[in-house]
Scaffold this motif. Structure first.
Motif: not given
Lengths: 226, 78
Positions: B5-6, B8, B10, B52, B56, B59, B66, B70-72, B74
């Protein structure tokens, strides 16, 4: 009048909980309940809940993030929804934003450094449960001690907060980069206040100042009157 | 299964830490660095049955705030 029933929540890493309890006892005459983060329930019939300063869970992940998901916070969120006054100071403010009870987030101070000193605040709204003992525009001195007090929220929300009188206190000068120098904000209903400065540290003359006392007096008087 | 989980910040959220690192890089003589933003990288070891949607949810509820981040997510085949 029945005794003022308050509670101070202690998380692992809270370090201003005793000061908060002491201030509440000195001003109200009744010692608050001390509640542990892992407790499932709050005492019955509370008039006031305080989330103290400190470094809950070592500020892991984000300041206040893990504390805001602790067991007792479900009860605090429910109590806030019923209108019970909730005050969050410093880390307590961070817990309130992380829990969604207050909008926005507290970022690292813009100047990067930990700021620990007296700060001059302007009382923006004196028509609230917590600020009725002050007058609008009054300048008061309350100490700050934080690394992550830079209040951030989007512009539209800032405009709404200002329009609805939800900015309780503003720094008289830039302290940490906070948006519009906001030092304390209220929820929409006006029963939840989060602020970075520490009113509990200035309630008696031995503290070197008493400007925080009126905040607790306001809440206690307001509740007794109500 | 490993999940990365990345998280970052905003755009528009001030990052004083990134700015300090940027200054330090310039001090070391590295030219051409236009901006530095600091994020967070979280590695989870999860059962294959974790969906998934559940990742989510993790996160949104805890790993990222939030309001400012932001999150991504993988998934990494192990």
């Amino acid at each position: 009048m029945s005794a003022f029933r308050s509670a101070v929540i202690t998380f692992p890493g809270s370090n201003c909980d005793r000061d908060m309890a002491d201030a509440l006892e000195k001003v109200s005459g009744t010692a608050p309940h001390r509640v542990w983060h892992g407790d499932a329930d709050l005492p019955e019939g509370l008039d006031f809940i305080a989330l103290p300063g400190g470094f809950s869970y070592g500020d892991y992940l984000r300041c206040g993030a893990i504390a805001s998901r602790s067991r007792i916070m479900q009860a605090v969120i429910a109590a806030a929804g019923r209108g019970v006054p909730v005050l969050g100071v410093c880390n307590g403010f961070q817990v309130l934003t992380e829990s969604g009870l207050l909008p926005g987030a507290l970022l690292r101070n813009a100047g990067i450094r930990f700021v620990c000193r007296d700060a001059k605040l302007i009382v923006e709204n004196s028509q609230t449960l917590f600020t009725a003992g002050y007058s609008a525009g009054q300048t008061i001195t309350i100490p700050v001690a934080h690394h992550d007090g830079n209040y951030f929220v989007d512009e539209a929300t800032l405009d709404r907060l200002e329009g609805e009188g939800r900015v309780a206190f503003r720094y008289a000068e830039d302290v940490n980069g906070s948006a519009r120098q906001i030092a304390g904000v209220l929820n929409q209903a006006g029963n939840v206040l989060g602020m970075m400065p520490h009113p509990e540290r200035v309630v008696e003359s031995a503290h070197g100042g008493t400007d925080g006392r009126a905040l607790f007096e306001s809440a206690i008087r307001g509740l007794v009157a109500a | 299964m490993k999940v990365r989980v990345y998280v970052s910040l905003k755009n528009g959220v001030l990052d004083p830490q990134g700015r300090a690192i940027h200054h330090s890089l310039e001090g070391l003589g590295f030219a051409g660095v236009n901006d530095v933003r600091v994020g967070r990288f979280i590695e989870l070891e999860v059962a294959d049955t974790v969906t998934d949607a559940s990742l989510e949810d993790m996160c949104r509820k805890l790993l990222a705030n939030t309001v400012i981040e932001n999150f991504r997510i993988e998934r990494v085949a192990s």
